[in-house]
Design a protein around this motif. Structure first.
Motif: not given
Length: 354
Positions: A5, A33-37, A54, A57, A60-61, A81
């Motif tokens: 990513s 995005f990274l934190t949520a994923l 999720y 994520a 945000s992506v 994702t």
């Protein structure tokens, strides 16, 4: 996943391309995005946290891709994702996310394109890649689940084999005890009668009774020796039985420690074997652990079994059929059992030694 990513987002992160929004905001969006994923994949309980993370994520992506003027390999974030979805949701959810991601790809590639064939090819390519990764991830998860089920079945089979052998030995001991009663009782009665008769007759007649008494005594000694030989076929000790259950469990490193001074009754032994079986199978099926430690100790005529894994644990311990049965078995022996899911999953069971 994290390295991929960051790698595909590096041009926008480090100034090779200007996003449609301030770079600081875009970097914050990418970090979200990274934190949520990562939260979605690491936090499994309660489920609403993982599912909500999720969803964050995914949104945000989408925004990150739509606001990046030079997408390049950034579209791979959509693939990542979609592939992650199967670890949290049923397969249809992953396929739905792949379709929605494809709409984002089309929205990015279509504007400003002189030739509509190129956006169609790019969109079709990313759709196929997403579907392939979703299906392959689902297959890997299914195979891993099947391996866990096979390992759990292996543990249950080992425990059943040990307990079946124990049951057969118990039945054999009961048979031998009946034989001892019938055979030795008869021979001892006969021996007593011959000796009693010899006391009340003359020396010549007594000799015959003493000879018969000698033969009865020798037969009795032979039968006792044969019976003792059968009784020497004892059940394996508790440690040996537990090692048979916990040996070579696929995907789970089990360490076992049994104190040398453990002396235990037959019913308690069966209960602890069943407890170890349930703990190992429960760890395989639910904990997602790689290590499990089981200890059996003895103190003041109380046997304590402690087990702890390094799995995900659960804040709210809900007892299924297996753990409920384990509790009932321990309580029936006058013992107690406690469960703790705050850090991994731990079980502490205490039963009287006899």
């Amino acid at each position: 996943m994290l390295v991929v990513s960051v790698g595909v987002a590096a041009p926008t992160l480090f100034g090779a391309g200007d996003p449609a929004i301030p770079r600081g905001w875009w970097i914050a969006l990418f970090a979200l995005f990274l934190t949520a994923l990562l939260t979605a994949t690491m936090v499994r309980s309660p489920a609403i946290v993982g599912h909500g993370a999720y969803a964050v994520a995914v949104v945000s992506v989408w925004v990150a891709v739509l606001t990046a003027r030079n997408t390049g390999l950034l579209l791979i974030l959509l693939v990542v994702t979609a592939a992650t979805s199967v670890y949290l949701f049923p397969l249809w959810v992953g396929l739905t996310v792949a379709v929605l991601n494809t709409a984002v790809v089309l929205a990015v590639t279509l504007p400003g394109s002189a030739n509509p064939t190129e956006p169609a090819l790019v969109t079709g390519f990313y759709l196929l890649i997403q579907v392939a990764t979703v299906l392959s991830s689902a297959t890997l998860i299914r195979e891993r689940r099947m391996r866990r089920e096979l390992a759990a079945a292996h543990v249950e089979l080992q425990a059943a084999s040990i307990l079946l052998s124990e049951s057969a030995r118990t039945a054999e001991r009961l048979r031998i005890s009946r034989d001892l009663h019938d055979l030795l009782g008869h021979q001892l009665t006969l021996l007593t009668l011959e000796l009693e008769t010899a006391r009340h007759v003359d020396a010549i007649a007594a000799r015959a009774h003493l000879d018969r008494a000698d033969r009865v005594a020798r037969d009795l000694l032979r039968d006792v020796r044969a019976t003792v030989g059968q009784l020497r076929t004892e059940a394996p000790d508790l440690e040996t039985a537990l090692r048979q259950i916990t040996a070579a469990v696929p995907g789970l490193a089990v360490s076992l420690a049994v104190s040398p001074g453990v002396r235990i009754g037959e019913e308690q032994r069966v209960a602890l074997i069943r407890a170890a079986q349930e703990i190992v199978t429960n760890t395989l099926r639910h904990a997602e652990a790689t290590k499990l430690r089981i200890e059996v100790t003895s103190e003041d005529d109380v046997i304590t079994l402690r087990a702890e894994d390094d799995g995900c644990g659960t804040a709210d311990v809900v007892l299924g059929n297996g753990l409920s049965g384990l509790r009932e078995r321990v309580v029936a022996l006058g013992g107690e059992i406690a469960f703790d899911g705050r850090a991994g999953f731990a079980v502490v069971a205490r039963v009287p030694a006899t």
